[in-house]
Design an enzyme around this catalytic site. Structure first.
Site, PDB file in Angstrom:
ATOM      1  N   GLU A   4      38.016   8.428  -7.634  1.00  0.00           N
ATOM      2  CA  GLU A   4      38.023   9.310  -6.516  1.00  0.00           C
ATOM      3  C   GLU A   4      38.961  10.108  -6.473  1.00  0.00           C
ATOM      4  O   GLU A   4      40.005   9.628  -6.377  1.00  0.00           O
ATOM      5  CB  GLU A   4      37.424   8.673  -5.214  1.00  0.00           C
ATOM      6  CG  GLU A   4      36.139   8.480  -5.236  1.00  0.00           C
ATOM      7  CD  GLU A   4      35.716   7.828  -3.864  1.00  0.00           C
ATOM      8  OE1 GLU A   4      36.338   8.277  -2.737  1.00  0.00           O
ATOM      9  OE2 GLU A   4      34.671   6.843  -3.743  1.00  0.00           O
TER      10      GLU A   4
ATOM     11  N   ILE B 228      27.966  -4.694   6.467  1.00  0.00           N
ATOM     12  CA  ILE B 228      26.952  -3.279   6.117  1.00  0.00           C
ATOM     13  C   ILE B 228      25.906  -4.001   5.112  1.00  0.00           C
ATOM     14  O   ILE B 228      24.784  -3.466   5.357  1.00  0.00           O
ATOM     15  CB  ILE B 228      27.825  -2.668   5.030  1.00  0.00           C
ATOM     16  CG1 ILE B 228      29.102  -2.223   5.902  1.00  0.00           C
ATOM     17  CG2 ILE B 228      27.228  -1.462   4.486  1.00  0.00           C
ATOM     18  CD1 ILE B 228      30.111  -1.217   5.254  1.00  0.00           C
TER      19      ILE B 228
ATOM     20  N   ARG C 276      32.712   0.537  -3.104  1.00  0.00           N
ATOM     21  CA  ARG C 276      33.729   1.158  -3.929  1.00  0.00           C
ATOM     22  C   ARG C 276      33.464   1.402  -5.253  1.00  0.00           C
ATOM     23  O   ARG C 276      32.659   0.525  -5.988  1.00  0.00           O
ATOM     24  CB  ARG C 276      35.026   0.309  -3.683  1.00  0.00           C
ATOM     25  CG  ARG C 276      35.660   0.021  -2.394  1.00  0.00           C
ATOM     26  CD  ARG C 276      36.428   1.645  -2.207  1.00  0.00           C
ATOM     27  NE  ARG C 276      37.122   1.265  -0.820  1.00  0.00           N
ATOM     28  CZ  ARG C 276      36.425   1.711   0.345  1.00  0.00           C
ATOM     29  NH1 ARG C 276      35.529   2.257   0.509  1.00  0.00           N
ATOM     30  NH2 ARG C 276      37.253   1.634   1.483  1.00  0.00           N
TER      31      ARG C 276
ATOM     32  N   GLY D  46      29.759   7.860   3.701  1.00  0.00           N
ATOM     33  CA  GLY D  46      29.057   6.728   4.230  1.00  0.00           C
ATOM     34  C   GLY D  46      29.201   6.616   5.736  1.00  0.00           C
ATOM     35  O   GLY D  46      28.331   6.545   6.618  1.00  0.00           O
TER      36      GLY D  46
ATOM     37  N   HIS E 195      31.393  10.542  -0.540  1.00  0.00           N
ATOM     38  CA  HIS E 195      31.869   9.591   0.161  1.00  0.00           C
ATOM     39  C   HIS E 195      31.799   9.834   1.508  1.00  0.00           C
ATOM     40  O   HIS E 195      32.860   9.731   2.394  1.00  0.00           O
ATOM     41  CB  HIS E 195      33.430   9.328  -0.097  1.00  0.00           C
ATOM     42  CG  HIS E 195      33.980   7.919   0.134  1.00  0.00           C
ATOM     43  ND1 HIS E 195      34.885   7.081  -0.510  1.00  0.00           N
ATOM     44  CD2 HIS E 195      33.441   7.015   1.213  1.00  0.00           C
ATOM     45  CE1 HIS E 195      34.980   5.931   0.195  1.00  0.00           C
ATOM     46  NE2 HIS E 195      34.419   5.934   1.288  1.00  0.00           N
TER      47      HIS E 195
ATOM     48  N   ARG F 162      29.858 -13.958  -1.870  1.00  0.00           N
ATOM     49  CA  ARG F 162      30.663 -15.252  -1.912  1.00  0.00           C
ATOM     50  C   ARG F 162      30.606 -16.621  -1.653  1.00  0.00           C
ATOM     51  O   ARG F 162      30.365 -17.615  -2.333  1.00  0.00           O
ATOM     52  CB  ARG F 162      32.127 -14.877  -1.650  1.00  0.00           C
ATOM     53  CG  ARG F 162      33.119 -14.250  -2.287  1.00  0.00           C
ATOM     54  CD  ARG F 162      34.358 -13.606  -1.640  1.00  0.00           C
ATOM     55  NE  ARG F 162      34.031 -13.066  -0.381  1.00  0.00           N
ATOM     56  CZ  ARG F 162      34.716 -12.391   0.394  1.00  0.00           C
ATOM     57  NH1 ARG F 162      36.066 -12.564   0.016  1.00  0.00           N
ATOM     58  NH2 ARG F 162      34.356 -11.748   1.303  1.00  0.00           N
TER      59      ARG F 162
END
Ligand code: 8YV
Length: 324
Positions: free
Chosen positions: A269, A158, A240, A289, A287, A178
């Site tokens: 949420e 994404i 998130r 997306g 939410h 990461r």
């Protein structure tokens, strides 16, 4: 006896029909009924497989009470709602829906940036209220996108789809991940790696969050990190909610440190922090997306196919979406 599959709430497209065609007995729950662990554990009884939503808490107790399950396939790329360690220990497979939702989710991230930077929702509301009194030089002055720098936290599928779009707007790409992505991807995106997150935050005019939620990324954007952002920076979250300390974000928006925020996900949420609801220059979406017909259909089929492969014990080696 046919194998039994639970789809915890209705999903668009052909997933349920496909699973029935495979000869499974399919039960579809009602929207929201299984968002509590006790109800979910009870509904899993006797099921061989479950197609779950990101709002279903598939925790250790739920799994330990249902060791007959062969697979839990999440209708989402994120799987922070599933205790994958316990699933592994119990030999229950876990699947998600990567790739198919990257473009739709990146579209919403860009939509949020445009809405916030150019005050689209406020400007439209003003017009609808009847207050539009003609063009004027001071009307809804926004922030130019061209020539700015965006920092992407989480350069996965994404994040890369967001970066590709940003390049079209003439925005420079910085990223933190990461691990550093392959040189060919960095080259394609003209993206600069920042091993140190605060340094990336300092150079970014816009920050996009597209990292998975893990114990390491919980509140990765906290009060101290927000303090490192440029004054007037815009934060976009399509990852998130708990990646961000919402109280700290609301405070930074209310005191004018940040230029705005675009949020598609929330820490608790479906509850939205009450302070966020009164922040200026903030666009809050429920939410959505991955919410296109095409993507949701593809997500359903991807999850359903993983269930079919595991229950039929065939083709699992070629599946790209088995996490456990
Ligand atoms: C979202 C999601 O729509 O699949 C997930 O894990 O939450 C997506 O469907 C997106 O990540 C939020 O904008």
């Amino acid at each position: 006896m046919p194998k039994r599959v639970l789809i915890t709430e209705p999903v668009p497209g052909e997933a349920a029909a496909f699973l029935k065609q495979q000869g499974f007995e399919v039960t579809v729950g009602n929207r929201g009924d299984l968002d509590r662990a006790d109800a979910l554990a009870a509904a899993f009884q006797g099921m061989d497989a479950a197609l779950t939503m990101l709002s279903n808490p598939v925790n250790a107790d739920v799994l330990r009470g249902n060791t007959q399950l062969k697979i839990v396939a999440n209708f989402a790329v994120g799987f922070n709602n599933i205790d994958t360690e316990v699933a592994r220990e119990l030999g229950i497979r876990v699947a998600n829906t990567p790739d198919v939702l990257s473009e739709a989710t990146a579209d919403i991230a860009l939509g949020l940036l445009l809405s916030v930077a150019r005050h689209l929702t406020a400007a439209e509301a003003q017009l609808r209220s009847g207050a539009f009194d003609g063009w004027h030089p001071m009307g809804f002055l926004g922030t130019e996108l061209h020539g700015k720098t965006a920092g992407i936290l989480g350069m996965g599928r994404i994040g890369a789809a967001i970066a590709r779009r940003l390049r079209g707007f003439g925005i420079q790409i910085a990223y933190h991940n990461r691990s550093r992505v392959h040189a060919s991807v960095e080259k394609e995106l003209n993206a600069r790696f920042f091993p140190d997150l605060p340094t990336m935050l300092e150079v970014s005019d816009f920050v996009f969050l597209s990292a998975p939620l893990t114990p390491q990324t919980h509140h990765i954007i906290n009060k101290e990190r927000i303090a490192r952002l440029k004054s007037g920076a815009i934060l976009i979250n399509t990852g998130r909610g708990p990646l961000v300390d919402e109280a700290a974000l609301a405070a930074a928006l209310l005191d004018g440190k940040l230029g705005g925020a675009g949020l598609d996900v929330f820490e608790f949420e479906p509850r939205v922090h009450p302070d966020l609801l009164r922040t200026p220059n903030t666009v809050l979406l429920p939410h959505i997306g991955s919410g296109t017909h095409e993507t949701r259909q593809a997500m359903g089929m991807m999850a359903a196919k993983a269930i079919a492969c595991v229950l039929n014990n065939s083709g699992t080696d070629s599946l790209k979406n088995l996490i456990v």
